[in-house]
Scaffold this motif. Structure first.
Motif, mmCIF file in Angstrom:
data_model
loop_
_atom_site.group_PDB
_atom_site.id
_atom_site.type_symbol
_atom_site.label_atom_id
_atom_site.label_comp_id
_atom_site.label_asym_id
_atom_site.label_seq_id
_atom_site.Cartn_x
_atom_site.Cartn_y
_atom_site.Cartn_z
ATOM 1 N N LYS A 1 32.992 27.151 49.348
ATOM 2 C CA LYS A 1 34.442 27.208 49.164
ATOM 3 C C LYS A 1 34.841 26.338 47.988
ATOM 4 C CE LYS A 1 35.198 28.067 54.094
ATOM 5 N NZ LYS A 1 35.983 27.712 55.296
ATOM 6 N N ALA A 2 34.359 26.723 46.806
ATOM 7 C CA ALA A 2 34.606 25.915 45.612
ATOM 8 C C ALA A 2 36.072 25.913 45.212
ATOM 9 C CB ALA A 2 33.746 26.435 44.453
ATOM 10 N N GLN A 3 36.847 26.896 45.634
ATOM 11 C CA GLN A 3 38.245 26.970 45.238
ATOM 12 C C GLN A 3 39.163 26.179 46.167
ATOM 13 O OE1 GLN A 3 38.723 28.407 42.357
ATOM 14 N NE2 GLN A 3 36.557 29.011 42.332
ATOM 15 N N SER A 4 38.617 25.707 47.259
ATOM 16 C CA SER A 4 39.440 24.990 48.233
ATOM 17 C C SER A 4 39.641 23.545 47.791
ATOM 18 C CB SER A 4 38.787 25.042 49.614
ATOM 19 O OG SER A 4 39.445 24.182 50.504
ATOM 20 N N ASP A 5 40.904 23.107 47.770
ATOM 21 C CA ASP A 5 41.186 21.719 47.398
ATOM 22 C C ASP A 5 40.620 20.751 48.434
ATOM 23 O OD1 ASP A 5 42.513 22.599 45.155
ATOM 24 O OD2 ASP A 5 44.483 22.632 46.151
ATOM 25 N N THR A 6 40.641 21.177 49.690
ATOM 26 C CA THR A 6 40.108 20.309 50.749
ATOM 27 C C THR A 6 38.618 20.056 50.559
ATOM 28 O OG1 THR A 6 41.726 21.263 52.276
ATOM 29 C CG2 THR A 6 39.910 20.008 53.237
ATOM 30 N N SER A 7 37.865 21.101 50.263
ATOM 31 C CA SER A 7 36.421 20.936 50.080
ATOM 32 C C SER A 7 36.114 20.104 48.841
ATOM 33 C CB SER A 7 35.741 22.302 49.989
ATOM 34 O OG SER A 7 36.205 23.018 48.852
ATOM 35 N N LYS A 8 36.948 20.261 47.766
ATOM 36 C CA LYS A 8 36.732 19.448 46.567
ATOM 37 C C LYS A 8 36.956 17.979 46.872
ATOM 38 C CE LYS A 8 38.088 23.002 43.194
ATOM 39 N NZ LYS A 8 39.082 23.380 42.168
ATOM 40 N N ALA A 9 38.063 17.687 47.529
ATOM 41 C CA ALA A 9 38.355 16.289 47.862
ATOM 42 C C ALA A 9 37.305 15.721 48.813
ATOM 43 C CB ALA A 9 39.749 16.199 48.482
ATOM 44 N N LEU A 10 36.845 16.563 49.732
ATOM 45 C CA LEU A 10 35.863 16.096 50.718
ATOM 46 C C LEU A 10 34.530 15.749 50.060
ATOM 47 C CD1 LEU A 10 35.204 15.702 53.740
ATOM 48 C CD2 LEU A 10 34.415 18.075 53.768
ATOM 49 N N VAL A 11 34.004 16.622 49.211
ATOM 50 C CA VAL A 11 32.708 16.361 48.597
ATOM 51 C C VAL A 11 32.789 15.172 47.650
ATOM 52 C CG1 VAL A 11 32.947 17.897 46.590
ATOM 53 C CG2 VAL A 11 30.694 17.494 47.581
ATOM 54 N N HIS A 12 33.956 15.038 46.961
ATOM 55 C CA HIS A 12 34.111 13.886 46.071
ATOM 56 C C HIS A 12 34.117 12.590 46.872
ATOM 57 C CE1 HIS A 12 36.336 10.952 43.597
ATOM 58 N NE2 HIS A 12 35.704 11.544 42.576
ATOM 59 N N LYS A 13 34.805 12.607 47.993
ATOM 60 C CA LYS A 13 34.880 11.413 48.826
ATOM 61 C C LYS A 13 33.505 11.040 49.384
ATOM 62 C CE LYS A 13 36.869 12.060 52.764
ATOM 63 N NZ LYS A 13 37.896 12.271 53.820
ATOM 64 N N VAL A 14 32.763 12.025 49.881
ATOM 65 C CA VAL A 14 31.448 11.754 50.478
ATOM 66 C C VAL A 14 30.451 11.281 49.418
ATOM 67 C CG1 VAL A 14 29.502 12.811 51.661
ATOM 68 C CG2 VAL A 14 31.817 13.344 52.393
ATOM 69 N N LEU A 15 30.464 11.931 48.239
ATOM 70 C CA LEU A 15 29.545 11.512 47.175
ATOM 71 C C LEU A 15 29.870 10.108 46.698
ATOM 72 C CD1 LEU A 15 29.266 14.814 45.088
ATOM 73 C CD2 LEU A 15 27.471 13.746 46.457
ATOM 74 N N LYS A 16 31.143 9.774 46.635
ATOM 75 C CA LYS A 16 31.524 8.426 46.199
ATOM 76 C C LYS A 16 31.063 7.379 47.211
ATOM 77 C CE LYS A 16 35.556 6.020 44.289
ATOM 78 N NZ LYS A 16 34.931 5.835 42.965
ATOM 79 N N TRP A 17 31.235 7.689 48.487
ATOM 80 C CA TRP A 17 30.742 6.771 49.518
ATOM 81 C C TRP A 17 29.219 6.602 49.427
ATOM 82 C CZ3 TRP A 17 33.973 9.287 53.981
ATOM 83 C CH2 TRP A 17 35.242 8.680 54.043
ATOM 84 N N ALA A 18 28.519 7.738 49.296
ATOM 85 C CA ALA A 18 27.051 7.696 49.308
ATOM 86 C C ALA A 18 26.483 6.926 48.128
ATOM 87 C CB ALA A 18 26.492 9.121 49.319
#
Length: 727
Positions: free
Chosen positions: A500-517
């Motif tokens: 779901k590359a077009q979803s704003d929720t998925s973009k924000a989610l992956v950015h948040k998780v990668l930043k934490w990791a």
């Protein structure tokens, strides 16, 4: 008998050393029948039994050795066995009595003396025991000879070099041809104990001696039969006919009442089957193995557990032994938990298309038991059954869904774990049950089950409408989760973004998780994976999708099978502690020697391909003692002629003498025996093929090209400091 026991009970009272010494001294007068001294010695032995230290009475007790009474001698020798080592400086006073008793007219006294000397491994006793032991090994009375045979093993433990130099090992070899079955059994036991040592001689049997041992089998005691049967593993058949004939002679021992004899017989038969080619005989032997193994399950729970652990090994090697007896392993209500768990594993191993429905019904019933650990294993077995038997997969999924509907937390968690594996085994077949799993998301609080559910959500995010909402809820506690769950969340977030590359929720989610990791996690595995995903997505999201969502190999039951080499080695320890631990004895017993099948012309071809070498650490000097075995020479074997000198006159290295393989009985040279692992040629026992990694060619160094492993990228190569301070 009970009257005698009640009379002896009065001796078991704690006494004082001074009182016993005074009683012994007082008994020296007016004690013609030695009754008083017998009474005092019984009190002393009783106190030793209760754990009281009676060593101060050493000098007083050994004075009784001169008394011509067998009962008194037994008690004095028992005292010496207990305190002979600790009183090594006083043992010289007893040596004359030892030597005198070794020449006594009574064989019981002779055997008692030589046995007691072997129990005191001091240097003085070891020096003095040589001549009496040599005479005892040739004594006319079989009781003395069988006692002396065991004494050789004890002497070998105390001083291996002296035992070999004095020729005691060769004398033990001669006792293998004794006319008395008990003497033969004790000689075999002693040679086996010596051969099982890392520094001991290699004990092998030729065909003549093996047949002689089989002849003594019927006249031996139960333990004698066990020693003789176990020694047959040291015989390596050179022809298929030899192995088949020997198996036919010992198969009757499976009807024995002693469970140890039964298991040892099965062990020998399994060993000999590796050297057979008669398929009909092998099927007959497997058929005859089933009833004795089932009979063992009617014993107490301890014997049951030993039998079950051995059966688990046997059915992996020869599944046809119990393929029709799965009902025998259904659990009873009063079975201990360790027996239930062992039966559960065997039920799974024996499951196939014909009995899968019965096994599944039984496992479903176990899932409602009280014991939590047993229920967990039962639920997991249902999932494993679905993976193993494809025709039963639909029924297994139905049962798992019914269990999930019961809302029992630990059942739901185990069901989610196995359903994830079922999805891997049957891609695209059972995804319709995902909504039912998502309803129980809040019940998952264990790392393994939570990670499994996160994998399902991420893997099938394109089929779950609210996958981004579920992932957002799951990642809320990302920093507090165990590493296993964090890794699953990281991968699932990346999959969600790819789907779901077009979803704003998925973009924000992956950015948040990668930043934490990458910024707030200390675990290097998690941080490195985060960096890898981040760079993949930044450089080329399409390629990242191909990598992360690549087709995964289907799960199989191959991982459930034990390695073929390890399995065949463990089967050589059937009926021992190694078969219960499922480990080779050398891994948990100091000084134990490994066992493996040995190569020979009769060994089947497939088994020869997976031979496992067994090394021996020989701590004795590298000298070899080669002894031709008793019996006529085998006309089929010829000794190769010595090499001819080369024509140019170059020196030829001297060759060691060659002994015939069938005549070699004992060898102290380091063993390079190969082990056989595998059912081989066309056994047809239902086992799957086992592949073997090819050996490295020649003597090539596998690490020779490590310098170029990373493309010769040496920018960060550590170099010594040239000059200047460190900071």
């Amino acid at each position: 008998m009970s009257g005698q026991g009640s009379q002896d009970a009065k001796f078991f009272q704690r006494g004082k050393i001074q009182e016993f010494r005074a009683e012994l001294q007082a008994a020296e007068s007016k004690d013609k029948k030695f009754t008083k001294r017998k009474t005092v010695l019984k009190k002393i032995v009783a106190n030793i039994t209760m754990g009281n230290d009676m060593s101060p009475l050493f000098s007083d007790v050994i004075q009784c050795l001169s008394i011509p009474s067998l009962e008194i001698k037994k008690m004095v020798y028992l005292f010496l066995v207990c305190y002979g080592r600790s009183k090594a400086d006083h043992i010289s006073r007893v040596i004359p009595s030892f030597l005198e008793d070794c020449e006594d007219r009574n064989p019981l006294v002779r055997a008692l003396a030589i046995r007691t000397m072997s129990y005191i491994p001091t240097s003085l006793v070891v020096e003095e025991i040589a001549d009496p032991l040599r005479h005892a090994l040739k004594d006319k009375d079989p009781y003395v000879r069988k006692t002396a045979a065991i004494c050789v093993a004890k002497l070998y433990t105390a001083d291996p070099r002296k035992a070999e130099r004095s020729g005691f090992v060769e004398m033990l070899r001669d006792l293998l041809l004794d006319t008395n079955a008990t003497v033969v059994a004790n000689a075999v036991a002693a040679l086996s104990e010596i051969g099982d040592r890392q520094d001991g001689v290699i004990f092998r049997l030729n065909l003549t001696v093996a047949n002689k041992l089989l002849a003594a089998l019927g006249e031996s005691s139960e333990w004698g039969q066990i020693y003789i049967l176990d020694s047959l593993l040291r015989y390596v058949p050179d022809r298929h006919e030899d192995a088949e004939l020997m198996a036919e002679r010992i198969i009757v021992q499976m009807q024995h009442a002693n469970s140890a004899v039964v298991l040892t017989t099965i062990k020998v038969l399994l060993y000999l089957m590796n050297y057979m080619e008669n398929r009909r005989l092998m099927d007959y032997i497997c058929k005859k193995m089933g009833p004795p193994l089932v009979t063992l399950l009617s014993s107490g729970p301890e014997v049951q557990y030993v039998a079950l652990r051995n059966i688990l090994l046997i059915i992996q090697r020869r599944p046809q032994v119990l393929k029709n007896d799965v009902k025998v392993f259904f659990c009873k209500y009063n079975d201990p938990i360790y027996v239930k768990l062992a039966k559960l594993e065997i039920m799974y191993r024996l499951a196939r298309d014909e009995n899968a429905r019965e096994v599944l019904a039984e496992l479903q019933e176990y899932a409602s038991e009280v014991d939590i650990d047993f229920v967990r294993k039962a639920v997991r077995s249902i999932g494993r059954l679905a993976i193993k038997v494809s025709t039963a997969a639909d029924d297994c999924i139905k049962v798992l869904l019914e269990l999930i509907e019961n809302k029992v937390t630990y059942v739901v968690q185990e069901a989610v774990i196995v359903i994830k594996d079922v999805f891997r085994r049957y891609p695209g077949k059972y995804e319709g049950i995902i909504p039912a799993l998502c309803e129980n998301l809040d019940a998952l609080d264990e790392p393994e089950s939570k990670a499994a559910m996160i994998w399902i959500v991420g893997q099938y995010a394109n089929r779950i409408d609210n996958a981004d909402e579920l992932m957002d809820d799951l990642t809320y506690t990302f920093l507090d989760e165990p590493t296993e769950v964090q890794l699953a969340l990281l991968t699932a977030a990346v999959k969600l973004f790819i789907y779901k590359a077009q979803s704003d929720t998925s973009k924000a989610l992956v950015h948040k998780v990668l930043k934490w990791a990458t910024e707030e996690i200390d675990n290097p595995d998690l941080r490195d994976r985060g960096f890898m995903y981040w760079r993949l997505l930044a450089i080329n999201p399409a390629v990242a999708g191909e990598i992360v969502l690549a087709e995964k190999p289907a799960i199989t039951t191959d991982a459930d099978r034990m390695d073929r080499g390890a399995l065949d080695q463990l089967l050589l320890h059937t009926g021992t502690l190694g078969s219960i631990y499922h480990k080779n004895p050398e891994t948990f017993i100091r000084g134990a020697t490994g066992k493996a099948l040995t190569d020979s012309p009769a060994l089947n071809a497939a088994s020869r391909q997976v031979l496992v070498p067994v090394s021996r650490n020989n701590m004795l000097p590298p000298t070899a003692i080669r002894i031709p075995g008793p019996g006529p020479r085998d006309p089929r074997k010829t000794v190769p002629p010595p090499p001819m000198p080369p024509s140019d006159g170059a020196p030829v290295p001297s060759a060691a003498p060659v002994a015939e393989a069938s005549d070699l009985l004992l060898d102290t040279s380091p063993s390079q025996e190969g082990g056989d692992d595998g059912d081989a040629d066309g056994d047809g026992d239902g086992d799957e093929d086992y592949s073997q990694a090819p050996a490295s060619a020649g003597g090539a160094d596998p690490y020779a090209n490590l310098d170029g492993a990373f493309g010769n990228y040496m920018a960060d190569e550590p170099r010594p400091q040239q000059s200047g301070p460190l900071f």
